[in-house]
Each structure stands twice: as structure tokens, then as C-alpha cells.
Design a protein around this motif. Structure first.
Motif, short mmCIF file in Angstrom:
data_model
loop_
_atom_site.label_atom_id
_atom_site.label_comp_id
_atom_site.label_asym_id
_atom_site.label_seq_id
_atom_site.Cartn_x
_atom_site.Cartn_y
_atom_site.Cartn_z
N ALA A 190 16.35 8.39 -5.02
CA ALA A 190 16.54 7.07 -5.64
C ALA A 190 16.72 6.02 -4.56
CB ALA A 190 17.76 7.12 -6.57
N LYS A 191 17.42 6.40 -3.49
CA LYS A 191 17.61 5.45 -2.39
C LYS A 191 16.29 5.15 -1.72
CE LYS A 191 22.43 6.39 -1.32
NZ LYS A 191 23.34 7.25 -0.58
N ALA A 192 15.46 6.18 -1.54
CA ALA A 192 14.17 5.98 -0.88
C ALA A 192 13.26 5.08 -1.72
CB ALA A 192 13.52 7.33 -0.62
N ILE A 193 13.30 5.24 -3.02
CA ILE A 193 12.46 4.42 -3.90
C ILE A 193 12.99 3.00 -4.00
CG2 ILE A 193 11.47 4.23 -6.23
CD1 ILE A 193 12.26 7.18 -6.61
N GLY A 194 14.32 2.86 -3.87
CA GLY A 194 14.92 1.54 -3.99
C GLY A 194 15.55 1.26 -5.35
N THR A 195 15.74 2.31 -6.15
CA THR A 195 16.34 2.09 -7.48
C THR A 195 17.84 2.36 -7.48
OG1 THR A 195 15.73 4.36 -8.06
CG2 THR A 195 14.27 2.60 -8.81
N VAL B 32 13.87 8.14 -10.90
CA VAL B 32 13.34 9.11 -9.94
C VAL B 32 12.30 10.00 -10.63
CG1 VAL B 32 13.92 11.00 -8.39
CG2 VAL B 32 15.46 9.05 -8.60
N ALA B 33 12.62 10.37 -11.87
CA ALA B 33 11.67 11.19 -12.63
C ALA B 33 10.35 10.44 -12.81
CB ALA B 33 12.28 11.56 -13.99
N LYS C 210 11.04 -3.17 -12.88
CA LYS C 210 10.33 -4.02 -11.92
C LYS C 210 10.26 -3.37 -10.54
CE LYS C 210 10.58 -8.32 -14.30
NZ LYS C 210 11.48 -9.39 -14.73
N ILE C 211 11.30 -2.62 -10.19
CA ILE C 211 11.25 -1.91 -8.91
C ILE C 211 10.23 -0.77 -8.98
CG2 ILE C 211 12.61 -0.56 -7.25
CD1 ILE C 211 15.11 -2.02 -8.34
N LEU C 212 10.17 -0.13 -10.16
CA LEU C 212 9.30 1.03 -10.31
C LEU C 212 7.83 0.68 -10.44
CD1 LEU C 212 11.21 3.31 -12.84
CD2 LEU C 212 10.57 3.90 -10.50
N ILE D 186 0.83 -1.21 0.00
CA ILE D 186 0.00 0.00 0.00
C ILE D 186 0.86 1.26 0.00
CG2 ILE D 186 -1.52 1.36 1.48
CD1 ILE D 186 -2.73 -1.30 2.34
N LYS D 187 2.01 1.14 0.68
CA LYS D 187 2.92 2.29 0.75
C LYS D 187 3.32 2.79 -0.63
CE LYS D 187 5.38 1.34 4.98
NZ LYS D 187 6.61 0.75 5.47
N LYS D 188 3.21 1.90 -1.63
CA LYS D 188 3.65 2.28 -2.97
C LYS D 188 2.50 2.75 -3.85
CE LYS D 188 7.65 -0.67 -2.74
NZ LYS D 188 8.36 -1.84 -3.24
N VAL D 189 1.29 2.84 -3.28
CA VAL D 189 0.16 3.26 -4.11
C VAL D 189 -0.07 4.75 -3.91
CG1 VAL D 189 -2.29 2.93 -4.56
CG2 VAL D 189 -0.87 0.98 -3.92
#
Lengths: 383, 373
Positions: free
Chosen positions: A324-329, A188-189, A224-226, A65-68
Motif C-alpha cells: 500500500a505504501k509503494a502504491i501510495g494508498t 492493494v487487491a 483517484k490514486i488507483l 509510464i511507471k503506472k502502466v
């Protein structure tokens, strides 16, 4: 008593008559993100409730859910009947062991025998009796126990608000096409545009055999991460080898990158239109490299009609890296690869190319044929 | 497909594989067990050990199976270099080079001897780096990137003369099963790998003087005399044995034939594009060339698309695009980016090298036309 997750949405409440559209999009997105996990999604007024899930999966559901985008905050709580006994049991289950607290009650069911302050006082009092290390503080408590009595003689009890991803439900702003190299910036964009409701498709340029397959593998990994954020479901790759060779052979060396970017934008626009994307997105940040100057941007923009969104334009590299670090990419982005063969890189690329000079040099190439040829090399990977 | 990257790995020898496969399928017992099945497996491992020992070494040596060349190098270096300093060359594989860097952390000073232009170690400089505190000297038998063959018999003898207490080791991964030789008494440790001679990846061995006490790096059930615990890689060991039985009987004739292939290939390459880097005196199995002003990696991919598989340098270090060893031989900047390593096996044919040369010339021409201005 059942474990549930209460979701509140972000900006949608600002919407007027088309609010239903945004709500539907959000519920679709929630369903998509929870695919494969047993659950029920209920709409309450102004909120959503996830129920009927396997309680051991609560954490995984929260992670997803955190990613929605569109979810402002969420709470893991308990759904119970509204009898005082059940309410107290639930309060015991969510309340902390020590520190200061208060109970805050909302009562949608106006027929409930007690008023909200009465409910709070009675539950709080009983809680104090059994947890001697707790203290009441109604002004700045360490924790607040929320009791939400609903009309159908049920109630929600929870204690913590977790921050959601915020923003707008993805797809409500339409679809965009991201030019992705595999570096740090473009993912990130994509994330930032998805936050504003854009679903993002990916386009990657390669110049095999001058570059290797590693870059493409990397972009697939990044996608896949995004995709939980951006709902990316496809990646298009286009080979621009011949374009690079032609530019290298026929045009002024300092314009190498400038000209290649114009080709990339042209190709991107065509791919976007084929895929129903209504804008291009890039990870450019003003002044970061030679091609990301005002003149460079002008030169690329002038060959396309679609808007080009550059959400990182005012960001420092450091800020981009943090995101980028926060997103995991980030970890994937920094894997070594070559996005461009140094064979073609000029020693001194033009940072402020004049549009007239660019056009003069470009006239030496058969632009349309090269674009066509590159488009014919397009391959689409479904993710 | 024409496969000319045999120094990276060879195609597994089919006969060896099918002979060994019984030990994965039927005789799958743990060799440490005490029932007949287990004894049978451990006897097979001992047969393999004896054969491999006798192939290059005499009575004074023992052999420890490991997971490959890299583990053998680690085991040898980290347990032999315990104090003072240790000397190696600038032409070593990363498995040796990185161990020497690690030695620094462990309080042993690593020293690196320069190379001669032909890729061999400068023997005089090597000896000059030694002193009474040197605990280990390590010189590869064949340089994996240069193909240069070091005369380890002479070097080890000189090393022992200067400091008899010093341990001498040699990384023999590119030499074992390819060059005809016997281990001279002055070589204490010798590391080999199975998948360079038709065996399987994940198998290697360390030849060691029985008189030399080594310390284990991996602890556990005490297999391999306690030197390398862990249930034996039975399939790998037996495939290694079977592959070795195939290559050793014809070592000399194969080497002579492969040498003529190498010379055919170099003479068929267009001198306008390619410069020979590896010396004629080097191993017949490796030919290193450079395409001036081009990118080896790009050529490698172009050739792959044409069905010719070549290497750009030591495959295990291909993440670092430039070759340390070649730079140490004094190869110029304009050549270092364009390095291709062609490596042969006893299966390589005349026809294959001629086609490979033709394709290499074609690719170089195409590359230089595409990138010319």
C-alpha cells in the motif's frame, strides 16, 4: 538529436496469434496515461518509442509510464542519425563521468558500414579519450551504453534501464468489481488484479447515518490514486443501513457480519453484471478478521455465481502495508473513519459459522426485497 | 434549517458583515502605510480595539488581535508559563489542553485540576496543585462542552492570594459576548473569538494586563505592538467590532431569554431517551444532553437530515469521539457515546427549540427502534 523514451513490454512477447490484441491494449493504455502531455507514440519491433514531447516533461512522462501495467522497462535516451559523429555526441550525452563501462551495439541496419563490435570499439575508444575517469570492463561494467542502429539510418542511444510496472495491459483480462471499504487492503487487491490485466470498478457500502460521509470521500481519494493503475472510472455506493438494522433485529447476533457480507456479495454481483464486470475482487486475507475465515469465505461465496478473486489471501498484514505504501494508498487508507457502526457489532462474532445455521437465520429476512431496496439506493460517481 | 450549534460557530451577523465589507473592498489599504488611506484603516482598527476593550475590561488592559481563540490561547500560555509548573483544569478546550501538553516539552510541568460533577473546576483541588513555582493558572470561563461557568473572579483572587507572582488566564471564548461580566483585576489574560458572536472565522483577540510582559510567538513587521506580527485581518477585526456592538447592549436580556429557551427545550425532551448533562447553573447558551445507549454522532446526522443542526461535543475535537471534559465530570460510559451539545444564539426562537425537541425525540425513538433486538 532528440530526447525519447524507449519502452519494452513485459509478458506480451509470450503471446502468439493474439499478440496484436495485447499490443493494442497497451498502446491505448499508454495514450490514456499520457493524456494532456504532447507526445507521439511509435511502435518499433518489440518496443514502443515516445517522442516529440516537451523535454522538460520527460520526468512526468516517466512517472506516468511507471503506472502502466504491461511495461517491463523503459529508458530515457536519444534519437539521432546514425553517422558516427552523431552517435558519439549522443554517447557523450548519456554516458557516465566515471566508473567502468562498456558500449553495446545492436545493428538492425545490416548495410551499416561497420559491424556492431566495431561500432562499440570505436565509440568506446573515443569516449575513453575524453573521459579519463572512465574504465572499460566488458564483463561486469557499472554502466552499459546501448547503441541501437535502426534501418532508417537513425539510432537510439541510452544508458539506463528503469523498471516498469510489469504485468499485463489493463483491460486485456476484462473488468472486475472491487468491494472497497476505505481500509488498507482493498486498494492493494485492486492494484494486484490490475497488474494481471483486469480493469477495476469500485463498489462501496455505507450505512448512513450510522457511518459518516468521510468514508466515501476517502474512497473517492483512493480511487483517484488507483485509477492510473487500474483505469477505474467509476465508484458505485450502496446504502445497506436497512439491511444492517434488519439483521440486527431479527438474526443471531454472532452472525451479524457473516449475514451482512452475504448481502454485500449479492448486491455486488448485481452491480457487477450491470457494469459488465465479470468477477468480484476483495481484499480479504485468510484469518485476518472474524469474517475472513474459510467458513466465512464459503458462506459469502455460496450466494454468488461470479468468481471472487482474493489476491491478498496469502498475504500478511505487513506485506499488504508495504505494498500500500509503494502504491501510495497507505496514507489515505489510515485516515480515521468508521466503515461500520459499532452499534451493530456483536461482542463475539462467529468465526466458523455453519452454513445451515446461516441459512436458517437468513430465512428470517426478506432477502430479495432488501437487496432490491439497497440497489435502489445505488449512486454512481464518475471519477 | 434550525441551527443549534452556535458554540461551534455562529452565523455571521449580516449587518456587521456589510458594515465591515467596505474595508475589504474600498479601504483595502495596508494599515501600516503612511498615506491617508492607511491611516484611515488603522484608525478603524483602533476604534474596534477600544470598543472591544471597553466592553469587558478597564483601563489596565490592552488588546491584541489574533487569528482566533486558539492563537490567543497559544500566545498567552506559551509566553506566560516559562518556568516551574502551570496549572489548568480537565475541562479546557483542546487549544488550552494541547498547549499545556506542549509545555511539558518546554520544561514546564503541566498540572490538571479535576472537575466537579456539574463541570466547574474543583477550586480547592486547583489551589492545592499550586505552589510557589507555579507560573500560570488557566481556567476557562465557560466550558465549551459542559457549559459550566467558572467563577473566575473568585478563583483568580484565591490564586493571587496563594501566589501573587502567578499569572492568571482564562479562556473566554464561550463567555465573551454572551455572559454579562467585567474582567476583574486579578485576571491577567483573557482570550476571545469573533466567530462565536456573529463575527468571522479567523479573528480573535487576547485581553492582557498592560503591566504583564508577553513574548511574541510570531515575528515580522511588528504589528500589534510587536506581539503579533502580520498584516492585520482588517475585515475580520471590523466585523468583530460591528458584531460586538450588536450583542453587548442587550447582553443581559438576551441571556435571560436564551435561558428560558434552554429550559423549554430540556423540558420538551423525552426523559426516556435523554439525560441532561449540563448544569442549570451553566451558561444559558449551551445545553448538553446524552441519549442513553445511543450514538451522538448518528443522532446528529439523523437530525441534520431533518434540518436540525446540533453538535456532538467540541467541534474542534470531534475527531476524538469521546469528550474529555465530560468524562472528567464523571459521566458514565453508557452516556458518553450519546452526547449531543445544543447551543443557542440570540437569534434562536421558541418555535425552533420546540421543533428541535420534537425532532430529537423522533430521532431517538427511531434509533432505538432500529437498533433494538
Amino acid at each position: 538529436m532528440e530526447k525519447v523514451i524507449i519502452l519494452r513490454y513485459a509478458e506480451i512477447h509470450l503471446k502468439g496469434k493474439n499478440r496484436g490484441y495485447f499490443e493494442r491494449a497497451l498502446s491505448n493504455n499508454l495514450e490514456k496515461s499520457l493524456k494532456g502531455l504532447r507526445h507521439e507514440l511509435h511502435r518499433l519491433s518489440g518496443r514502443w518509442l515516445i517522442a516529440a514531447f516537451d523535454e522538460s516533461k520527460a520526468e512526468e512522462i516517466c512517472e506516468r509510464i511507471k503506472k502502466v501495467f504491461g511495461v517491463h522497462s523503459y529508458s530515457v535516451g536519444l534519437l539521432t542519425d546514425s553517422s558516427e559523429r552523431s552517435l558519439f555526441e549522443a554517447v557523450l550525452a548519456v554516458a557516465p563521468e566515471e566508473g567502468t563501462f562498456k558500449v553495446e551495439t545492436h545493428r538492425a541496419d545490416k548495410k551499416y558500414p561497420l559491424t556492431s563490435p566495431e561500432v562499440s570499439a570505436r565509440l568506446g575508444g573515443r569516449l575513453l579519450n575524453v573521459r579519463p575517469r572512465l574504465k572499460v570492463d566488458v564483463h561486469t561494467p557499472d554502466s552499459i551504453v546501448y547503441v541501437d542502429i535502426r534501418e532508417n539510418s537513425s539510432a537510439l542511444v541510452f544508458c539506463k534501464f528503469e523498471r516498469g510496472a510489469g504485468g499485463m495491459p489493463v483491460t486485456t483480462s476484462g473488468k472486475g468489481l472491487l468491494l472497497i471499504s476505505g481500509g488498507i487492503d482493498s486498494p492493494v487487491a485492486a492494484h494486484m488484479m490490475a497488474k494481471r490485466g483486469l480493469s477495476v470498478q469500485l463498489l462501496h457500502f455505507h450505512s448512513y447515518p450510522y457511518t459518516n460521509e468521510g468514508a466515501k470521500e476517502k474512497v473517492v481519494k483512493l480511487a483517484k490514486i488507483l485509477s492510473p493503475y487500474t483505469q477505474t472510472d467509476r465508484l458505485t455506493t450502496v446504502k445497506v443501513t436497512h439491511i444492517q438494522e434488519e439483521i440486527h433485529k431479527k438474526c443471531a447476533a454472532e452472525l451479524n457480519v457473516t449475514l451482512l457480507r452475504r448481502f454485500m456479495f449479492r448486491i455486488a454481483e448485481r452491480v457487477a453484471l450491470l457494469n459488465g464486470a465479470k468477477c468480484l475482487v476483495t481484499g480479504e486475507s485468510l484469518g485476518q478478521v472474524a469474517s475472513q475465515t474459510l467458513e466465512g469465505i464459503t458462506s459469502s461465496n455460496s450466494v454468488v455465481k461470479l468468481p471472487v478473486l482474493r489476491p491478498l489471501i496469502g498475504f500478511d498484514k505487513e506485506e499488504i502495508i508495504d505494498r500500500a505504501k509503494a502504491i501510495g494508498t497507505y496514507e489515505t487508507s489510515i485516515l480515521p473513519y468508521e466503515d461500520c457502526c459499532t452499534v451493530f457489532l456483536p461482542e463475539f462474532p462467529a468465526t466458523r459459522p455453519k452454513i445451515s445455521f446461516i441459512e436458517e437465520e437468513e430465512a428470517k429476512l426478506d432477502v430479495e426485497a432488501l437487496v432490491e431496496e439497497a440497489l435502489n439506493s445505488a449512486e454512481t460517481v464518475l471519477l | 434549517m434550525i441551527y443549534l450549534d452556535n458554540a461551534a460557530t455562529t452565523k455571521p451577523n449580516n449587518r456587521a458583515l456589510s458594515a465591515a465589507i467596505a474595508y475589504a473592498a474600498e479601504y483595502f489599504y495596508n494599515p501600516s502605510t503612511r498615506y491617508a488611506g492607511g491611516f484611515e484603516v488603522s484608525a478603524a482598527i483602533e476604534r474596534a480595539r477600544e470598543y472591544l476593550l471597553s466592553s469587558v475590561a478597564g483601563e489596565k488592559y490592552a488588546l491584541t488581535f489574533t487569528s482566533g481563540g486558539t492563537e490567543s490561547d497559544n500566545l498567552a500560555i506559551l509566553s506566560a508559563a516559562r518556568r516551574g509548573n502551570a496549572v489548568t483544569t480537565m475541562g479546557e478546550h483542546a487549544a488550552v489542553e494541547r498547549c499545556f501538553s506542549e509545555l511539558k516539552q518546554r520544561g514546564v510541568e503541566p498540572r490538571f485540576a479535576p472537575l466537579l460533577p456539574d463541570g466547574r473546576v474543583d477550586g480547592a483541588a486547583l489551589l492545592a496543585l499550586m505552589d510557589e513555582k507555579t507560573s500560570l493558572v488557566s481556567v476557562c470561563h465557560v466550558g465549551s462542552e459542559t457549559g459550566a461557568v467558572n467563577d473566575i473572579a473568585a478563583i483568580s483572587k484565591a490564586v493571587k492570594q496563594k501566589n501573587p507572582r502567578c499569572v492568571f488566564m482564562s479562556d473566554g471564548v464561550q463567555a465573551f459576548g454572551k455572559l454579562p461580566f467585567r474582567l476583574p483585576d486579578t485576571v491577567d489574560l483573557y482570550t476571545v473569538s469573533a466567530h462565536k458572536i456573529g463575527g468571522l472565522k479567523g479573528t480573535g483577540a487576547l485581553f492582557r494586563k498592560k503591566s504583564l510582559a508577553l513574548g511574541a510567538q510570531i515575528f515580522g513587521g511588528g504589528q500589534e505592538g510587536g506581539l503579533r506580527s502580520g498584516t492585520e485581518n482588517v475585515l475580520g477585526i471590523l466585523a468583530f467590532y460591528e458584531a460586538a456592538k450588536d450583542v453587548f447592549p442587550t447582553l443581559e436580556t438576551d441571556a435571560a431569554r436564551v435561558k428560558s429557551l434552554r429550559e423549554q427545550l430540556i423540558s420538551a425532551l423525552d426523559g426516556e431517551f435523554y439525560t441532561r448533562l449540563s448544569a442549570e447553573s451553566g451558561t444559558p447558551y449551551v445545553l448538553t444532553v446524552a441519549a442513553r445507549g445511543m450514538r451522538g454522532e448518528v443522532l446528529m446526522r439523523m437530525l441534520w437530515d431533518r434540518g436540525v443542526v446540533v453538535g456532538t461535543g467540541s467541534a474542534c475535537s470531534s475527531k476524538h469521539p469521546r469528550s474529555r471534559a465530560l468524562a472528567a465530570c464523571g459521566i458514565g460510559e453508557d452516556l458518553l457515546d450519546g452526547v449531543l451539545r445544543l447551543s443557542f444564539s440570540r437569534e434562536t426562537t421558541d418555535e425552533e427549540v420546540l421543533i428541535a425537541a420534537r425532532e430529537m425525540n423522533g430521532c431517538a425513538r427511531e434509533f432505538s427502534q432500529a437498533t433494538a433486538r
